[in-house]
Design an enzyme around this catalytic site. Sequence first.
Site, PDB file in Angstrom:
ATOM      1  N   GLY A 235       0.885  -1.314  -0.148  1.00  0.00           N
ATOM      2  CA  GLY A 235      -0.106  -0.048  -0.182  1.00  0.00           C
ATOM      3  C   GLY A 235       1.065   1.342  -0.214  1.00  0.00           C
ATOM      4  O   GLY A 235       0.712   1.999  -1.106  1.00  0.00           O
ATOM      5  N   GLU A 702       8.039   3.476   8.652  1.00  0.00           N
ATOM      6  CA  GLU A 702       8.495   4.638   8.061  1.00  0.00           C
ATOM      7  C   GLU A 702       9.956   5.099   8.170  1.00  0.00           C
ATOM      8  O   GLU A 702      10.606   5.408   7.119  1.00  0.00           O
ATOM      9  CB  GLU A 702       7.792   5.810   8.268  1.00  0.00           C
ATOM     10  CG  GLU A 702       6.397   5.878   7.123  1.00  0.00           C
ATOM     11  CD  GLU A 702       5.235   5.745   7.734  1.00  0.00           C
ATOM     12  OE1 GLU A 702       4.925   5.243   8.824  1.00  0.00           O
ATOM     13  OE2 GLU A 702       4.221   6.238   6.942  1.00  0.00           O
TER      14      GLU A 702
END
Lengths: 735, 176
Positions: A235, A702
């Site tokens: 995603g 991240e």
Amino acid sequence: MSTVESRPRIGAGVNRVDGPRKVTGTAPYPMDFSVPGQAYGALVQSTVAAGRIVRMHTEAAEGAPGVITVITHENAPKVGTGPVTVLGASPPPPLRDDRVVHHGQHIAFVVAETPEQATAAARLVRADYEATEPLLDLQDPRAEQLVDPWGTDTSRGDSAAALESAEVTLRATYTTADNTNNPLGLFATLAAWEGETLTVHDTSQWPSMVRTCLAMVFGIPESSVRVLVPYVGGGFGAGLRAWPHVILTAMAARMIKRPVKLVLTRPQMFTSVGHRPSGVQWLSVGATRDGELVALDHRSLSSLSMEDNDYEPFAWASSFAYRCPNVTTQDRQARLNVAVPTSMRAPAEAQGNFALESALDELAHSLRMDPLELRLRNHTDVDPRNGLPWSGKALLECYEVGARRFGWSDRNPEPRSMRDGNWLVGYGMASALFPYFAQPCAAQATVNRDGSALVRSAATDIGTGTYTVMAQLAAEELGLSLDLVRFDLGDSDMPNAMMAGGSGLTGALGNAVHDACRRLVRSFAELACGDADSPLLGFSPDDVECTDGKVHPVGRPHLGESYADILARHGLSELTANGNSTPPVATELGMSLAGAYGAKFVEVRVDADLGLLRVARVVSVIDGGRILNEKTARSQIIGGTVGGIGMALFEDTVTDPRTGRIANGTFADYLVAVNADVPEMDVVFVGEPDRGTATGTKGVGEVGLVGIAPAIANAVYHATGKRLRELPITLDALL
Amino acid sequence: MTDVASRRDAGERPAPPERVVTLTVNGRSYALRMDTRVTLLDALRDRLGLVGTKKGCDQGACGACTVHLDGRRVLACLTLAAQAEGRAITTIEGISGTDGPHPVQQAFMEHDGFQCGFCTPGQIMSAVALMAEGRAGSDEEIREFMSGNLCRCGAYPNIVAAIREAATRGGHDARL
Ligand code: FES
Ligand code: FES
């Protein structure tokens, strides 16, 4: 409130529980589902970037073999708008009117008996446009600018005056390109209505939100919508919205009273499901001669579509990354006729950290100071915005361990001083952070009569390892072996979960799972402690724990009994408990929530004649708080690093400046890092469990990407003496 | 919405060319009547329900659809189903042995050679062929010959480690 003292800081690197399905091709992704009687959709997209549709020509498509219907703005039913979420307003619903605001906007939806027929017929749909001149240039003065759209602008001290009087100043402008998330799994939606009940298989990182959105759009109760997504083919942010194509598919299914399936094409993935927006950043840094920061002014302007929101405050984190008394950060967005941008792995931080960490490298070189030393001098153990200590920040350890493992001290500080044959060798480093983020989350835990446990939440596993780490966490809390615990997700009928985004899910869901399991153990304890036939009789339920499948008084496992025994004696088939988590509040904790930190060290090699650039080595040292599974966490850092290499060297979505058409919207033209571009990597986790939450995790999805691009750019400067302030860094810039 | 069923039934347009294609997949034979435009990838996925083979681009650029034709790797999205007639097609569903996973599958699990798992069937099919071709002799070689298989999750170092281990164990390449 931390309960993790007794838990391992780095959890066992067990293999993924969903591994067997993934390696055998039996893990079902949204595109893999089919239902009897389904028809197939194909999108028609605008070929101008701005203007109005004067007329749609659908006759040829309607007459084509197998075609069931062609939906345009002329015959589409009016639908509602989705919710405003933490990411802003939902994307505008499709086919509302005749306006075109970007090239590639969905202007018709063709439904046919087979995918080939739908695709062939979609090519027959024509539109007459009244085109207007599109706004495509970020710095076009005609573009509407949103000032501080997120309320994240900051100011402390007087950065202008401090810059004026600083001993050393540096001003530089950095630009970053549009990048496209491009998860490998093409986004797919399969929508089926049964009366007023809608079931949707959808590529989503946030099924709870998609459910809310579809309910609002079609004016039905949330309980009538079910969104299923057991597996997501990646995603990186693209699955964080309920996109127009999802609504179109459900709309078509409702109109023809048959299930409809849509699989986006790769080119459509560039215009339909978001991208990392391009931007310009202006940095001014003031420092003393010995490298103490006295002023920092960081401003950004990034691109935004005409009618949507995107959370991208590039400059914001510069307000707390380093100790500095005078700081201004400002973020602006310009509305352009481009497809909607959206979060892409490390949104805002990927770009903002590139500018900040490049500028610090420039400052270090101008001071003739070791870039690592400059960072050490400006390190802060308190949040400079409010003076509170961080809930966990092992950045100094990241620097120290990273420098040692990399061999940073072997570096000759002079640019263009290190060579290996015809290769110019450069070392670069950067600091990285990804701010804390969490949203409310819920989970449900059940122990069955056979002693096995099932834990559930409407979360997703986009490759991060949610299935595995939540099962591990639940097993630990329930005192069961991992093979007795199953974690189910990807179904909006399960308890609400936050998005798989912002590196927030593992923490928020982990805390909800922790809560559910604690409550469940408590229920068992209450049953047993009041039961004359139980060895726990008379003990306080407060003093009960579970280990090795036994519920027992703390520290006295010989007085325990199994879950199954307790259930059997009470004639119960199962016990269930619900758990919740809400994000902690810094002022209540007396700590600022830290998020993840890291230090990145990179070696590059640049061919002195040809400008060829290779990343030769990467060392990432990460403070991710408590790591639930070393294997999957390491994979997150590796994957982020690969994304960072792509951002630094390859990724650039090119929009034709005249037409607004994306010129490289395929995997052949839009370059991403391939296997041969990626070296061996060293990944190390340091630090302690975060003190701000029960499970002590920080989220590592991240932080692996952040800092890679500036570390590469800084290494390129060290190798060549060329300072590159624009991403991606391509060969021509090195010649 | 426009109802076009009547016009379609009236046969105003020529029907697309159709024929019966016989495919041998993982040792089983299937006779399929279909549009001659259908790719091997769509035939496997949509007609035979063998959805383990993935579509990541449909343009020959990502490797997610890698299958074996007579033991050699091909991109099923660039191959028409009709072209595969009379040849042995092997997909991810046909790779495991009766006694458990293929050594490459096992090595991918041990080394976490995937994240979302979407590229994985293609990676594994490529890796198996690569080893049979004797091209898994060094990390450099593995990286080079696996570069047609994109992994957007970036599992590359673990994919290399998995193939290295499987190649070593399997003894397919004496140089290791
Ligand atoms: S789907 Fe065949 S190469 Fe991408
Ligand atoms: S594992 Fe997600 S694309 Fe490779």
